[in-house]
Structures are given as C-alpha cells and as structure tokens.
Design an enzyme around this catalytic site. Structure first.
Site, mmCIF file in Angstrom:
data_model
loop_
_atom_site.group_PDB
_atom_site.id
_atom_site.type_symbol
_atom_site.label_atom_id
_atom_site.label_comp_id
_atom_site.label_asym_id
_atom_site.label_seq_id
_atom_site.Cartn_x
_atom_site.Cartn_y
_atom_site.Cartn_z
ATOM 1 N N ASP A 284 0.809 -1.225 0.000
ATOM 2 C CA ASP A 284 0.000 0.000 0.000
ATOM 3 C C ASP A 284 0.840 1.272 0.000
ATOM 4 O O ASP A 284 2.050 1.236 0.212
ATOM 5 C CB ASP A 284 -1.007 0.012 1.173
ATOM 6 C CG ASP A 284 -0.386 -0.385 2.509
ATOM 7 O OD1 ASP A 284 0.843 -0.272 2.660
ATOM 8 O OD2 ASP A 284 -1.150 -0.811 3.402
ATOM 9 N N ASN B 49 -8.675 -2.397 13.277
ATOM 10 C CA ASN B 49 -10.058 -2.622 12.831
ATOM 11 C C ASN B 49 -10.173 -3.813 11.872
ATOM 12 O O ASN B 49 -11.185 -3.980 11.203
ATOM 13 C CB ASN B 49 -10.639 -1.357 12.174
ATOM 14 C CG ASN B 49 -9.953 -1.004 10.862
ATOM 15 O OD1 ASN B 49 -8.973 -1.641 10.473
ATOM 16 N ND2 ASN B 49 -10.452 0.003 10.177
#
Ligand code: GLP
Length: 240
Positions: A67, A135
C-alpha cells in the site's frame, strides 16, 4: 492457519525472519509482498542485520509493497516509499528496478491497473508478509472491501487515520485516501507469513482467527488461505 505463539515482539520478528529466510533460500528469485507500519520493523531489522552477516543475497528477489497513501510525493518523509528505503532497502541488495511500491501520484486508477499488470507479469506473489490493523484491515483494505478486490483506491476510516497519526506531525496530515493491493491478490499469494504483536491487535486477531469470515473484518478471509503461518506475541494472542 498455523499459529506460532511467541514470547514477545522480538521473538515473533525473529521467528518470522527464519521462516522467510528458509523460503528465500529455496527460491532465490521469489516475489515478496511487503507491508509497512510498526509491525514489520523487527523483521526488517533481522533482514538487514542478516544481510550484513551474509545470511542471504537479495539480488534475485522482486518486491511489491502492499500500500501507499494517495497524493504522497516519494520524498515526503511520511511516504511508504521513503519508509521502505530507510527501514529495508538501504540495508539489503534488492535491485532497484525490482522494487515496486504503488504510486499515489498522477492518475491513480491507471496506477492501480498498472500495479496489477506488473504483479501478474512477475508471476504473482510467492510470499506475502502481512500485519493487521486494529479494525481488521489488511494492507489498506478497510472493513467492507470485497474479497474479490484487485489493487484499488480506498477511503481510509477515521480509526485507521487516528491509528496512523503517530507517524505524522499532526493528525490532519494523515491522507484520506490510499492505494492498496486488493484482497484477491493477497489471497493468491502462494504463502502468507503474518505477524501480530501488541495488545491493541488482540481483538483484531481474535476476529481474524475465530470470527466469521466476513468483509466486516477483512483479515478474517485469511482463514480461507491454504498456507498461512501466524507469528503472534502473547499480547496479540491474548484473546484466542
Ligand atoms: C497500516 C498499513 C498496513 C499495516 C497495518 C498495521 O495502516 N497500511 O500495511 O499492515 O496498518 O500497521 P501497524 O503495523 O503499524 O500496526
């Protein structure tokens, strides 16, 4: 999922390194998928130290980072590009033309397609090193990301921006968007070495290992991967 319980962060990093090293020795032209963030720093230290000690010659290796932030100049100190130079590439001998990091500049849609094309041309990922966000995100595949996704642009959640604010001068500097390797491409990796450390990851690790396979927790898809080993310190494994 093979789960290896490790004493602490350094132990998890060291064990993950020895796993990676043995695979690299079997395949000196391996294609690696690599993360950024705090988790892989110990592994990267082992790799650079090991390189100095003559453990492995990385000249035949190809890398694809998973990423990068959107809008990030390469020479911005917060870019994953610079992170990788500082934490890994300056210390090992992966050829510059075989290091790939998604570009967050210019036409992002085009950059995503081009990234997929390059990965395909390289024959896909042999070994993917992964960590998880609090998360449940993997790479920047936030909750709700389809499991079939290829490299794409993603809107970062408030939670992820807050978690990553520690790397930036001010929380407002954390970009709102990023590019991430998609879940489909991660699942196509031939092998995954996962590192989970720290108590703030315990809940994500529990959902990833024992929860339902759901896009609400992107990491839960890893239950379906046929060849994945988890190196967990006692805090991250605390809720298992
Ligand atoms: C970050 C990165 C991911 C990383 C994950 C965990 O936001 N984009 O590549 O694996 O979230 O980060 P950390 O290791 O810093 O906790």
């Amino acid at each position: 999922m093979n789960i290896v319980r490790c004493g602490n962060y350094d132990d998890a990093s060291r064990q993950a390194y020895h796993h990676l090293l043995s695979r690299l020795r079997d395949n000196e032209k391996a294609v690696l998928g690599l993360p950024t963030g705090s988790t892989p720093l110990g592994l990267y230290r082992c790799m650079t130290q090991g390189y100095v000690n003559g453990d492995f010659d990385y000249s035949g290796i190809t890398t694809f980072n998973i990423d990068e932030y959107a809008g990030m100049e390469r020479n911005n100190p917060d870019s994953y590009y610079l992170f990788m130079q500082r934490k890994l590439f300056n210390g090992i001998n992966v050829a510059e033309e075989r290091r790939h990091i998604p570009s967050g500049l210019g036409n992002l849609e085009h950059n995503c397609l081009e990234y997929d094309r390059l990965m395909e041309a390289a024959g896909g990922i042999d070994i993917l090193v992964l960590a998880v966000g609090a998360n449940g995100h993997i790479g920047f595949n936030e909750p709700g990301t389809p499991f079939e996704s290829t490299t794409h642009i993603i809107e970062l959640t408030g939670r992820t921006r807050a978690d990553n604010a520690r790397f930036f001068k001010s929380p407002e500097d954390v970009p709102e968007q990023a590019l991430t390797m998609g879940i489909k491409l991660m699942m196509n990796a031939r092998e995954i070495i996962f590192i989970g450390t720290g108590k703030e990851k315990a809940d994500a690790v529990r959902r990833m290992v024992n929860g339902p396979v759901t896009t609400d927790c992107p990491a839960s898809v890893l239950q379906l991967h046929p060849n994945i080993t988890l190196y967990l310190d006692s805090e991250a494994a605390g809720d298992l």
